[in-house]
Design a protein around this motif. Sequence first.
Motif, mmCIF file in Angstrom:
data_model
loop_
_atom_site.group_PDB
_atom_site.id
_atom_site.type_symbol
_atom_site.label_atom_id
_atom_site.label_comp_id
_atom_site.label_asym_id
_atom_site.label_seq_id
_atom_site.Cartn_x
_atom_site.Cartn_y
_atom_site.Cartn_z
ATOM 1 N N VAL C 98 0.830 -1.208 0.000
ATOM 2 C CA VAL C 98 0.000 0.000 0.000
ATOM 3 C C VAL C 98 0.861 1.253 0.000
ATOM 4 O O VAL C 98 0.676 2.157 -0.819
ATOM 5 C CB VAL C 98 -0.957 0.006 1.207
ATOM 6 N N THR C 99 1.849 1.306 0.910
ATOM 7 C CA THR C 99 2.610 2.554 1.005
ATOM 8 C C THR C 99 3.463 2.771 -0.229
ATOM 9 O O THR C 99 3.570 3.887 -0.716
ATOM 10 C CB THR C 99 3.502 2.571 2.259
ATOM 11 N N LEU C 100 4.050 1.700 -0.779
ATOM 12 C CA LEU C 100 4.913 1.908 -1.945
ATOM 13 C C LEU C 100 4.088 2.392 -3.127
ATOM 14 O O LEU C 100 4.433 3.383 -3.777
ATOM 15 C CB LEU C 100 5.673 0.622 -2.300
ATOM 16 N N ILE C 101 2.971 1.702 -3.406
ATOM 17 C CA ILE C 101 2.185 2.113 -4.572
ATOM 18 C C ILE C 101 1.611 3.507 -4.344
ATOM 19 O O ILE C 101 1.620 4.353 -5.241
ATOM 20 C CB ILE C 101 1.088 1.083 -4.885
ATOM 21 N N HIS C 262 -8.146 1.380 -8.017
ATOM 22 C CA HIS C 262 -8.948 0.419 -8.766
ATOM 23 C C HIS C 262 -8.098 -0.614 -9.458
ATOM 24 O O HIS C 262 -8.550 -1.296 -10.351
ATOM 25 C CB HIS C 262 -9.841 1.188 -9.738
ATOM 26 N N ALA C 263 -6.840 -0.702 -9.069
ATOM 27 C CA ALA C 263 -6.027 -1.772 -9.623
ATOM 28 C C ALA C 263 -5.238 -2.456 -8.521
ATOM 29 O O ALA C 263 -5.237 -3.676 -8.426
ATOM 30 C CB ALA C 263 -5.068 -1.205 -10.666
ATOM 31 N N ALA C 264 -4.598 -1.659 -7.670
ATOM 32 C CA ALA C 264 -3.600 -2.267 -6.802
ATOM 33 C C ALA C 264 -4.072 -2.450 -5.371
ATOM 34 O O ALA C 264 -3.861 -3.504 -4.788
ATOM 35 C CB ALA C 264 -2.338 -1.410 -6.819
ATOM 36 N N LYS C 348 -0.065 -4.478 -12.098
ATOM 37 C CA LYS C 348 -1.247 -3.773 -12.574
ATOM 38 C C LYS C 348 -1.113 -2.274 -12.321
ATOM 39 O O LYS C 348 -1.508 -1.449 -13.146
ATOM 40 C CB LYS C 348 -2.514 -4.342 -11.921
ATOM 41 N N ALA C 349 -0.510 -1.903 -11.184
ATOM 42 C CA ALA C 349 -0.219 -0.480 -10.965
ATOM 43 C C ALA C 349 0.690 0.026 -12.071
ATOM 44 O O ALA C 349 0.491 1.127 -12.610
ATOM 45 C CB ALA C 349 0.440 -0.274 -9.605
#
Lengths: 102, 168, 773
Positions: C98-101, C262-264, C348-349
């Motif tokens: 979560v934090t990286l993306i 909506h992807a990751a 996907k991201a």
Amino acid sequence: MGIGLTHFLILSGILFSLGIFGIATRKNAILVLMSLELILNSANINFVAFSRFGGVNIEGQIAALFVIVLAAAEVAVALAIVLNIYQNYHHVNVDEINQMKG
Amino acid sequence: MNTLELVFYLFAFIVVLSAMGVVFSRKLMYSAFSLLFTFFGVAGLYAVLNADFLAVVQIMIYVGGILVLIIFGVMLTSKVTGVDIVSGGTGKTLYIGSTVVSAAMLFFLTYLYNTVNWHLPEVTKYSETSLDAIGNLLLTKYVLTFLVAAILLLIAFIGAALIARKGN
Amino acid sequence: MTPDTILNLSIAILFLPLLTFIFLVFFGKKLGRVSGYIGTAVLGIDLILAIIVAFQRLTTYVAEPMLQYKVDWLYLGNQTVSIGVGVDNLTAIMLIVVTLISFLVHFFSLEYMRDDENFPRFYAYLGIFSFSMLGIVIANNFLNMFIFWELVGLSSYLLIGFWFHKDSAADAGKKAFITNRIGDLGFLFGLMILFHTYGTFMFDDVFGFIKAGILPFDSGTWLTALGILVFAGAIGKSAQFPLHVWLPDAMEGPTPVSALIHAATMVAAGVYLTARIFPMFTADAMIFVAYVGALTAIIAATIAITQFDFKRVLAYSTVSQLGYMVMGLGVGAFTSGFMHLVTHAWFKALLFLASGSVIHAMHTAMHHAHNHDMDAQDIRNMGGMRKTMPITYLTFLFATIAISGIPFTSGFMSKDGILAGTLAFGNLTGHWFIPIAGFGAAAITAFYMFRLTIVSFHGKPKTEIAKHTKENNFLILVPLITLAILTFWFFYSPNPFGADKGWFHKATQSPGSVVPSKYNFSFNVPVHHGEMGHENVMHSGHEESMNNAVHEQHSEMNMAMHEQHSEMNMSMQGHHAENQCDEEKAEGEHCKYAEAAPFQVTHVDRYADGELKEHTEFTEALHHAHIPAMILSLIVAFSGILVAFVFYQFKVYDIGSIINMYPWLYKGSFNKWFFDEMYQATVINGTVGLGKVIAWFDLNIIDGVVNFTAAIGRGLSKVTAVFDFRIIDGLVNFSAWISGLLGKALRKPQTGMIQTYLVLTVIGILALIFIFI
């Protein structure tokens, strides 16, 4: 008979009535203010007279002193308001400033 | 009639005459200058009443401060310079009404002052100068009032400056 | 680092983005572009903290159960509702994801959203989204999860409708929100059942009770229903069939949002929830989950084939891959399902950010050409961008290869594990639809992803605009390259063909099922080969948790149990719990399960030395299915790619002729199998129709009754009206007239002139003086 309390009181009464008359009849706001000063002065005369004759002693003078202070503050604020009125109406006639008319 | 009485009547005459000048004069400047004499007269009366400090204060504040302020007010609120700034009356009904009311007031006050029997103690001794006593009282018994009055003055002057400022 | 430090750090990670949100909401307008730097910097700090936490958790505490805080939050009668945070291996991995993306998306948006007038608002929303998503991740109970679940829904709504001046964006936001609510209703019902039965929301407590044999309403069917109801939340959030319709529409939001939410991350929240509740799925629930996942995977994949909108293809691809993950969890391939969540999040991201890069370049080119009519997202307007945007192309290609499941990529390992799981499941249960759907979807995925790559990047530019696109600057490219590196296999396991020896698999072992064997698949029940060590661990945990009275009372029984099979052991403990409960009820006290149930058993038995102690028939089957699944998946992936190249790159056959051969298939796929129309016809029109029926009932029956009463009332009131008009109104009017007269008289003195008032006042004073003397 000598000068007694009553003399001063009647003098202050005259001053007071003149003040009332001035406030009631003149339409220039500054004159109204002057008349107000007359009334305040008449009250002060009463204070000092009672302090001299009435045994209230020096406290009457102190009350008069505070009245003078109050008068100074009152005149400052009142004149500021008058100036403000003048900016908005371009005159200071209190009878024409009658937006509170019912 | 001793000297004191004479002085009293002199000042009383000045006060009454100049007060009438304030109220009845049609020109604002005349009224303002009449007021000057009223204040002096009242100061004189204070002196008669052994309130020397108050007499000085009356001259300093009323004449030196308030009256100057009022004259400034007169000049700032008039489009025309000069002495012809006329203050009109407020209409006939009100004029007559207030004349009657003021006369009645005067009558009643005079009646009142003459008839009331004041319980006056016999004042035998009073100080020649009131300055010491006033100073002592102001810094002891009335110190809080004194401070409140000071703050009141400060607030009033700030407020006055704020109100009189042009525009908002 | 102590467990407390880890938990405190994770709480800091949670609240930092909330602070940016609050700060930017109030000061964003003034800060302008600086707000973007603030948001990015805070997420950068978050990322560093998350890496520290995850590293500690995955090295020092890898074999420990969940580290957690519990705080009593509410006292409802004699029940206490606790909330808290917890960090286990899943959480640690999710924190990094979560934090990286989120950080990369913040970074990317600095360029992508540069010209948007609501730039600070965008960063504020990203902040609250990151906060809510992290809240889901570090929840250790259902209630926390539900709260943040709804917050995530809200921030998703805000971000989809970010350009709310576009009708389509506002509508898409509403659609997403409402569709999600349907799923969340199921979730809420599930929570009600849960709280009614167990009086707690904590994961470990609930699983402990289920393991002890306490079931909702004493019925396995209700346990199944509980699992499915909670899973319904995941159906909504992860866009599973039949609630998948909102996700493609959500592409109306800004592209970085599509990548992040909506992807990751957000859509993966549903999968994360499924993984969390995995231990309590009964056999029936697992079949349900597996079928939902398989149907989603295959349906979405078939729709993606025919779409022309760049982002829509990716959206359906996302739905399909989410179906994959759910299917993986449903068949019991827990580790692979969760691993696919992580690997899919990266690539996907990447796909979405690369598409953002393309769209940004197209927009810039359109801006330069003063062309504002073209659709910048339509792949028919692209082509040839391999030359103009080489870095975007290369990173996109990496992601495409990964999603297609080619060896040496992360996608291959996770996908392969899921497919092996479906094969094993099909073999053991006879539900062969699931592996068929899985492999079919894998082939189709490879096909449409390469179709997308070929049509948009290869060949000659199809428009002038595409010819004049330029590579973007480093703000856009750095996130792409970072994510592209993460698609390689070596981050997860040293062996590109077998993930099961890597650290990832060791860290995310299946938690095993806590469902009583009666309601579970026989092949999911642990098989023990006389390992005494295992049972000892079980009992030490058990005895600690027993309260003394029970211990003495049943000490004989305990002795006996030492020699018994652990499965038996569990059912006996369940019996204890029920017995004690009954005794307490007889005394008129509230039954507290907490004293009777042993929880410590849930995790300890599995991680004695980091290896799986619990061997089930399923793990055996999974092991055997590994090689065939790999070969099969390679075959389907390469055939999909081959078909894509044949039709789109070399144009050996004309795709049009195939379409003409099966026009109904094409039309069905192109129109998304008419799901939207179907919902319009059934649900929406049904609701409208029901509304109309109710309106008719309202108008005719209820209004009729009302009108009839009204008529009676009117008759009566006519009589009283006469009285009213004549007598009462007469009185009222009279008093009003008097008041009016007085008012008129009193109005006169109110001249507005102070002097008048003064004179009147003085007259009053005179009157007083006159009276008193």
